[in-house]
Design an enzyme around this catalytic site. Structure first.
Site, PDB file in Angstrom:
ATOM      1  N   ARG A 111      43.565  49.977  14.821  1.00  0.00           N
ATOM      2  CA  ARG A 111      42.116  50.188  14.821  1.00  0.00           C
ATOM      3  C   ARG A 111      41.405  49.028  14.133  1.00  0.00           C
ATOM      4  O   ARG A 111      42.010  48.200  13.448  1.00  0.00           O
ATOM      5  CB  ARG A 111      41.795  51.489  14.064  1.00  0.00           C
ATOM      6  N   GLY A 112      40.088  48.994  14.282  1.00  0.00           N
ATOM      7  CA  GLY A 112      39.288  48.068  13.509  1.00  0.00           C
ATOM      8  C   GLY A 112      39.112  48.573  12.086  1.00  0.00           C
ATOM      9  O   GLY A 112      39.520  49.689  11.747  1.00  0.00           O
TER      10      GLY A 112
ATOM     11  N   HIS B   3      43.662  58.607   4.414  1.00  0.00           N
ATOM     12  CA  HIS B   3      43.621  59.880   5.138  1.00  0.00           C
ATOM     13  C   HIS B   3      44.462  60.877   4.359  1.00  0.00           C
ATOM     14  O   HIS B   3      45.511  60.513   3.802  1.00  0.00           O
ATOM     15  CB  HIS B   3      44.203  59.745   6.544  1.00  0.00           C
TER      16      HIS B   3
ATOM     17  N   GLY C 242      39.266  56.528  15.785  1.00  0.00           N
ATOM     18  CA  GLY C 242      37.987  57.211  15.658  1.00  0.00           C
ATOM     19  C   GLY C 242      37.446  57.284  14.249  1.00  0.00           C
ATOM     20  O   GLY C 242      37.050  56.274  13.671  1.00  0.00           O
TER      21      GLY C 242
ATOM     22  N   CYS D 228      37.498  50.456   2.739  1.00  0.00           N
ATOM     23  CA  CYS D 228      36.910  49.692   3.844  1.00  0.00           C
ATOM     24  C   CYS D 228      36.369  48.341   3.396  1.00  0.00           C
ATOM     25  O   CYS D 228      35.498  47.757   4.054  1.00  0.00           O
ATOM     26  CB  CYS D 228      35.825  50.507   4.548  1.00  0.00           C
TER      27      CYS D 228
END
Length: 256
Positions: free
Chosen positions: A89-90, A96, A169, A187
């Protein structure tokens, strides 16, 4: 067209959820492999929303693959209390775990009149709509994800696109132990912190309940979709998602 909704119960290991996602991608890739003049005769597979929650797990985005040192990975794994995995993913490193709704929306962009930008906006808007159901005000900023204040991020967004097919997602914190985020610069945003439904004052909500609400909000914003249809993992595996093509499909994703 229906939005297929598959929720994996209990805590699902990250790699198992990734395998299910891989199975969901295969019919989309098979259709894309059909020569363009013939493709219009083949309906696109229905979009699928896959939701789950994992044991404590850190993942890095595709730009960070191979860049974390053994000591950095060991720090994240916290003496075996958490797992670490690389993802296509990006985005950058994120967490998580239990109490977080992880939701992967697998679809062909052209089947719903979406561009890359409008697809990401759809995910963010569906998160904001979901938060609003519970009285939480969410919004977007110049930084990725959904925020409840200038410094508090309640959801992350990280997607993968291959041949116009979207996967991966969002991660929406419901009752997540936010202490896990203290081990990373979430992030890559220095000076920001993670928040959750519980920190925002909304307690006692389960991931599965919030997932159902999110599914309806995605459906409402997805063109040509009129209903959410709950499906089982057995149903998904019986729709032509060949196990034999899993490794081939993964190789195609790596070509991003």
């Amino acid at each position: 067209m229906h939005l297929h909704y598959l929720h994996l119960p209990n805590l699902t290991p990250y790699l198992r959820a990734s395998t299910v996602q891989s199975q969901l991608l295969i019919p989309h890739l098979q259709r894309k492999a059909i020569p363009h003049p013939l493709r219009r005769a083949h309906k696109p597979p229905p979009p699928t929303l896959l939701t789950f929650q994992t044991p404590p797990t850190y993942t890095c985005g595709r730009r960070e693959i191979g860049t974390l040192s053994p000591s950095q990975i060991s720090h994240l794994e916290c003496s075996g209390a958490a797992e670490f995995h690389e993802a296509f993913r990006g985005g950058q490193t994120t967490f998580h775990g239990p109490g977080q709704l992880t939701a992967y929306l697998i679809l062909s962009l052209d089947a719903h009149g979406l561009s890359v930008r409008s697809y990401v906006r759809l995910l963010e808007s569906a998160i904001i709509d979901t938060c609003a159901v519970y009285g939480i005000g969410g919004f977007t900023t110049e930084n990725p994800g959904v925020w409840t204040s200038a410094g508090d991020k309640i959801a992350s967004v990280g997607v993968h696109l291959r041949r116009g097919i979207a996967s991966h997602g969002i991660g929406l914190n419901v009752s997540t132990d936010l202490g896990w985020f203290e081990r990373i610069v979430a992030c890559g945003l220095v000076g920001k912190r993670a928040t959750s439904f519980e920190r925002e004052g909304v307690k006692g909500k389960g991931v599965e309940e919030v997932g159902r609400v999110f599914a309806e909000r995605v459906r409402a914003r997805l063109k040509y979709v009129d209903e959410v249809e709950a499906v089982s993992e057995a149903y998904i595996l019986g729709t032509g998602a060949s196990l034999e093509r899993k490794d081939e499909m993964k190789d195609e994703m790596k070509d991003d």
